[in-house]
Motif scaffolding. Structure first.
Motif, PDB file in Angstrom:
ATOM      1  N   VAL A 170      59.964  -4.769  -7.032  1.00  0.00           N
ATOM      2  CA  VAL A 170      60.564  -5.930  -7.683  1.00  0.00           C
ATOM      3  C   VAL A 170      61.747  -5.473  -8.539  1.00  0.00           C
ATOM      4  CG1 VAL A 170      60.146  -7.703  -9.454  1.00  0.00           C
ATOM      5  CG2 VAL A 170      58.435  -7.257  -7.662  1.00  0.00           C
ATOM      6  N   GLN A 171      61.582  -4.330  -9.196  1.00  0.00           N
ATOM      7  CA  GLN A 171      62.645  -3.836 -10.076  1.00  0.00           C
ATOM      8  C   GLN A 171      63.860  -3.357  -9.278  1.00  0.00           C
ATOM      9  OE1 GLN A 171      59.326  -3.065 -10.541  1.00  0.00           O
ATOM     10  NE2 GLN A 171      59.239  -4.644 -12.139  1.00  0.00           N
ATOM     11  N   SER A 172      63.605  -2.670  -8.155  1.00  0.00           N
ATOM     12  CA  SER A 172      64.757  -2.158  -7.404  1.00  0.00           C
ATOM     13  C   SER A 172      65.540  -3.318  -6.769  1.00  0.00           C
ATOM     14  CB  SER A 172      64.312  -1.121  -6.358  1.00  0.00           C
ATOM     15  OG  SER A 172      63.674  -1.721  -5.249  1.00  0.00           O
ATOM     16  N   ILE A 173      64.825  -4.345  -6.324  1.00  0.00           N
ATOM     17  CA  ILE A 173      65.503  -5.526  -5.772  1.00  0.00           C
ATOM     18  C   ILE A 173      66.336  -6.203  -6.865  1.00  0.00           C
ATOM     19  CG2 ILE A 173      65.193  -7.814  -4.726  1.00  0.00           C
ATOM     20  CD1 ILE A 173      62.442  -6.743  -3.644  1.00  0.00           C
ATOM     21  N   SER A 174      65.705  -6.399  -8.020  1.00  0.00           N
ATOM     22  CA  SER A 174      66.402  -7.088  -9.122  1.00  0.00           C
ATOM     23  C   SER A 174      67.626  -6.303  -9.587  1.00  0.00           C
ATOM     24  CB  SER A 174      65.455  -7.291 -10.300  1.00  0.00           C
ATOM     25  OG  SER A 174      64.313  -8.002  -9.887  1.00  0.00           O
ATOM     26  N   ALA A 175      67.513  -4.983  -9.588  1.00  0.00           N
ATOM     27  CA  ALA A 175      68.631  -4.159 -10.054  1.00  0.00           C
ATOM     28  C   ALA A 175      69.826  -4.300  -9.115  1.00  0.00           C
ATOM     29  CB  ALA A 175      68.196  -2.692 -10.157  1.00  0.00           C
ATOM     30  N   ASP A 176      69.560  -4.320  -7.812  1.00  0.00           N
ATOM     31  CA  ASP A 176      70.676  -4.489  -6.863  1.00  0.00           C
ATOM     32  C   ASP A 176      71.284  -5.888  -6.960  1.00  0.00           C
ATOM     33  OD1 ASP A 176      71.082  -2.043  -5.750  1.00  0.00           O
ATOM     34  OD2 ASP A 176      70.515  -2.615  -3.705  1.00  0.00           O
ATOM     35  N   LEU A 177      70.442  -6.870  -7.155  1.00  0.00           N
ATOM     36  CA  LEU A 177      70.926  -8.240  -7.313  1.00  0.00           C
ATOM     37  C   LEU A 177      71.843  -8.332  -8.532  1.00  0.00           C
ATOM     38  CD1 LEU A 177      70.786 -11.242  -6.443  1.00  0.00           C
ATOM     39  CD2 LEU A 177      68.669 -11.446  -7.765  1.00  0.00           C
ATOM     40  N   ALA A 178      71.430  -7.686  -9.610  1.00  0.00           N
ATOM     41  CA  ALA A 178      72.271  -7.677 -10.827  1.00  0.00           C
ATOM     42  C   ALA A 178      73.603  -6.986 -10.560  1.00  0.00           C
ATOM     43  CB  ALA A 178      71.530  -6.981 -11.968  1.00  0.00           C
ATOM     44  N   ARG A 179      73.555  -5.908  -9.760  1.00  0.00           N
ATOM     45  CA  ARG A 179      74.795  -5.197  -9.413  1.00  0.00           C
ATOM     46  C   ARG A 179      75.747  -6.090  -8.615  1.00  0.00           C
ATOM     47  NH1 ARG A 179      71.539  -0.691  -7.602  1.00  0.00           N
ATOM     48  NH2 ARG A 179      71.088   0.244  -9.625  1.00  0.00           N
TER      49      ARG A 179
END
Lengths: 267, 267, 267
Positions: C5-14
């Protein structure tokens, strides 16, 4: 010049009554949007791009919209042929220089359209207007990287050089004939997250130009209606998806009371 | 011939069960709408226009739709190639002569498609059908300037001359094989304010033609489904924007009960 | 590799922070959808296909998407020119071989794109991936006639032969670099009744590839976001029409809490 709730409403009524035929030579991404916006507004859109027929088509139109979003040489031929025919018959030509500044090819095509078609209106975002006026500006694809008010001087110069009424659209819209500058302040930031809202403004301008020969009025009324409808639609929407649909519903249902309630003028 | 709630429902079930591949060579404005309508209905749309591949594609299709909304010579080559291949293999060809009468080029292309492809169905608005039948009619772009019933005689003659089943769509739809004339009365005036509803009817006709060899039935069922879904969608909508989405939802969810409740027959 | 969930969210934020310019050479049916999905996500789409300008355009882009849905020779020239330029500058190239296997022409074009552009990502449905890997598969237009897991071996072989990360999308999505295979399980069956959802996945992959150089992560995050947004949208929708709009709203509003709540991993 006075732009008022009443002057906007009167032009909107004229569009609905006369249903001007707006001939669009536009890009593949937004054709559906712009056709739907024109229909919802009460105008009659037609899309035709082949050199074999654009002259016949523009001759029955009340306005021509040339949008260079997805260019190629065949389409450019159609644009030039239609633009020249329209100008020769004093049919208003609205030019949308999508992405000018991003590639050499776009710069060349935009220059040819200005020189050969002599558009009566030019509408773009701040980056595009600055690129067209040969300001030093970094363009990023088709989205603006400059603020609207930073482009006002470029827009005035472009209007003086071309004789066109120039519209910069953005959070605030500016409309100039090279001397006077009008502005409209309605809208919503979510509109920038829907593709083709700028192109739709250009098409809507075509409809207003088709019913009102006063160019500053036609352009300002068109931008006011875009902003008002976008702002009402945004207030009913959960994001850029639902905004699109409410935008069309709002254009269809817009009346003087809605405009009165929400129109922001600078006065 | 009896068109009934049961006959409409049976063809709709056939479309959902067989999911006919409908090959579309259509215009840039409506491709997305027609693909979505075919998918929502249960059919399988494919869009391909290059002469390099249309023959291969149409050979695996259950129906071919030719729509000349945004013509140019390369696309016409693809249309003619596909149309001839389909007719040679007895695959039904549905022709939508968008804007015929508006330009000489459209008239020439429409005449070639009739002569070379021998379409099994022709669907247009009243102006288009009258222009195709060489009646004296003033066309305004792609919207009809005549009432549907004023085009019935032209449609019958066109059906006799071409061998096609001819459909006039409008507030009331008429379907004729040159002798018999059927009609459907469902729909909503707001549908005329959504781009591509006529083109969508043509595509939906392709899906029904792909599952029912009785051409008068296929055409009438298609027009009934369009009108019924449009009328249900309009009752849930606030304007032409939301209508589009409810229209697709309604096509997807349509069942015999909905049809029973709302279908208007002349009897 | 851990997709969380965190890695997906981090890319989305990028994506939202950097707003990568994604250059699309895609098909006429889905241009509007993919532009809107990229905008809703926070990326910046541009569509340009002419050989006269694709090199200039791709040079300012963060990723290139090549989608061969509605081919013709001029467009293929643009695809090849852009693809070679992108690869020469190490700009990620995402290839969507729409309908490969349906016609000889598509097979030839797909082979040329693989050989000349050397895409870094390939995304297709099971039939397309199997056809591209020269498995014996019957293709029906552009829809898949095989299940996703039946194509895993073909996808691995294709990844090994081409060096691309290969994505099979379907009810379950599989992502492979030829050795490792990741999967995502979110989504809704109604998504298959909306045109261009696969093409949208390809475009969204372009946005993630534009911000994350780890290709297995970028591809898996993109497919996870597509599935999550589609599943949330379906839960709010009455069919494939309203799903489209809620899908865009959901992409725009998606946050770590939504992802946390709904993300299905295999672990």
């Amino acid at each position: 010049m006075m732009i008022t709730v009443q002057s906007i409403s009167a032009d909107l009524a004229r569009v609905r009554e006369k249903s001007p035929l707006v001939h669009n030579i536009t890009n593949f991404v937004v054709m559906n949007n712009t056709a739907n916006a024109l229909l919802a507004l009460g105008a009659s859109p037609v899309m035709a791009h082949a050199v074999e027929e654009v002259k016949d088509m523009v001759n029955i139109a009340s306005a021509l919209v040339i949008n260079m979003g997805t260019l190629n040489p065949q389409w450019v031929d159609g644009m030039l042929e239609a633009g020249k025919a329209a100008t020769a018959k004093s049919i208003p030509v609205v030019f949308d220089p999508v992405g000018v500044g991003a590639t050499l090819y776009r710069n060349e095509v935009a220059a040819r359209i200005l020189a050969e078609c002599k558009p009566t209106f030019i509408r773009g975002n701040a980056s595009e207007i600055m690129a067209l006026a040969k300001e030093n500006v970094v363009t990023k694809g088709v989205d603006s990287s400059a603020s609207s008010d930073s482009a006002i001087d470029a827009a005035k110069r472009l209007a003086q050089e071309t004789g066109a009424v120039v519209v910069i659209s953005g959070p605030e819209d500016f409309i100039t004939n090279g001397q006077e500058v009008l502005s409209t302040q309605n809208g919503s930031t979510v509109m920038a997250r829907v593709t083709g809202m700028g192109c739709t403004a250009t098409a809507v301008l075509g409809a207003f130009a088709g019913v009102n020969p006063n160019r500053m009025e036609a352009a300002t009324h068109a931008m006011a209606v875009m902003g008002i409808a976008g702002e009402i639609a945004a207030s009913k929407s959960g994001g850029p998806g639902t905004l699109q649909l409410h935008f069309l519903d709002t254009l269809y249902n817009l009346d003087e009371d809605n405009i009165e309630e929400i129109y922001k003028s600078e006065a």
